[in-house]
Design a protein around this motif. Structure first.
Motif, PDB file in Angstrom:
ATOM      1  N   SER A 118     -11.368   4.242   2.418  1.00 28.36           N
ATOM      2  CA  SER A 118     -11.369   4.596   3.841  1.00 28.36           C
ATOM      3  C   SER A 118     -12.300   5.770   4.120  1.00 28.36           C
ATOM      4  CB  SER A 118      -9.951   4.952   4.307  1.00 28.36           C
ATOM      5  OG  SER A 118      -9.107   3.852   4.229  1.00 28.36           O
TER       6      SER A 118
ATOM      7  N   TYR B 105      -7.241   2.744  -1.645  1.00 26.98           N
ATOM      8  CA  TYR B 105      -7.352   2.572  -0.190  1.00 26.98           C
ATOM      9  C   TYR B 105      -7.775   3.861   0.526  1.00 26.98           C
ATOM     10  CZ  TYR B 105      -5.705   2.000   4.609  1.00 26.98           C
ATOM     11  OH  TYR B 105      -5.598   2.004   5.961  1.00 26.98           O
TER      12      TYR B 105
ATOM     13  N   ALA C 166      -5.084  -1.184  -3.595  1.00 24.52           N
ATOM     14  CA  ALA C 166      -4.068  -0.371  -2.918  1.00 24.52           C
ATOM     15  C   ALA C 166      -4.145   1.088  -3.355  1.00 24.52           C
ATOM     16  CB  ALA C 166      -2.680  -0.939  -3.196  1.00 24.52           C
TER      17      ALA C 166
ATOM     18  N   ILE D 128       0.843  -1.201   0.000  1.00 28.78           N
ATOM     19  CA  ILE D 128       0.000   0.000   0.000  1.00 28.78           C
ATOM     20  C   ILE D 128       0.876   1.248   0.000  1.00 28.78           C
ATOM     21  CG2 ILE D 128      -1.637   1.344   1.382  1.00 28.78           C
ATOM     22  CD1 ILE D 128      -2.911  -1.330   2.196  1.00 28.78           C
TER      23      ILE D 128
ATOM     24  N   ASN E  12      -9.218   5.181   9.718  1.00 25.03           N
ATOM     25  CA  ASN E  12      -9.702   3.811   9.917  1.00 25.03           C
ATOM     26  C   ASN E  12      -9.971   3.518  11.389  1.00 25.03           C
ATOM     27  OD1 ASN E  12      -9.689   3.186   7.209  1.00 25.03           O
ATOM     28  ND2 ASN E  12      -7.611   2.414   7.256  1.00 25.03           N
TER      29      ASN E  12
END
Length: 137
Positions: A107, A103, A100, A8, A39
Motif C-alpha cells: 500500500s 499488504y 496479506a 488480512i 488506499n
C-alpha cells in the motif's frame, strides 16, 4: 470479500502480536484503518491525477467513517475471537500469506507511485522490502 478482509486482519494480528504483547488487537485495528485510508488516497490520486483541498477533505471524511466502522466491527469480542479461531485451524497457501503480510508495505509503495515520488526512493524501499523478506524468520 469479507473473508479476505478477515484474513488480512488475522495475518496482521499474528505479525503484530510477536512484538506487541500489551495490546496487539488495538495496534492491528489502527494499522488496518491507516492502510485503508492510504488506499483511498492512492485510488483518488490515480483517478484525479491531482488532489485539491476539497478532495482531500472528502477522502479524510470517508476514511474516518471507514476507520470508525472498522474499529467498531473488530472491537466486538465475539467478532475478534471468531476471526482468530477460524484462521488458526485453517491451512492457507504461502502466496496468500505473503500478500496479506505485505499488504501495508505494498500500500505504501503504490501510494508513493501514485503521487509521483522519485523512482530512487521507490527502488530503495523495494530493496529494503526484499532484504526483510530474505531475513524473515
Amino acid at each position: 470479500m469479507i473473508k479476505i478482509y478477515h484474513f488480512i486482519f488475522y495475518r496482521m494480528f499474528l505479525s503484530i502480536s510477536k512484538t506487541n504483547q500489551f495490546n496487539p488487537e488495538s495496534s492491528t485495528l489502527w494499522l488496518l484503518s491507516t492502510a485503508i485510508l492510504l488506499n483511498l488516497f492512492t485510488l483518488s490520486s490515480f483517478v484525479l491525477e491531482k488532489l485539491n483541498p476539497t478532495s482531500i477533505i472528502i477522502i479524510m471524511i470517508v476514511g474516518i467513517v471507514l476507520g470508525t466502522i472498522n474499529v467498531s466491527y473488530f472491537s466486538k469480542e465475539t467478532n475478534l475471537k471468531s476471526i482468530l479461531d477460524k484462521f488458526k485451524s485453517k491451512e492457507t497457501s504461502p502466496i496468500s500469506n505473503f500478500l496479506a503480510d505485505n499488504y501495508p508495505f505494498i500500500s505504501i509503495l503504490l501510494f508513493l507511485k501514485s503521487i509521483n515520488v522519485e523512482s530512487f526512493l521507490i527502488y530503495l524501499m523495494i530493496g529494503v522490502f526484499l532484504i526483510l523478506i530474505l531475513f524473515k524468520d
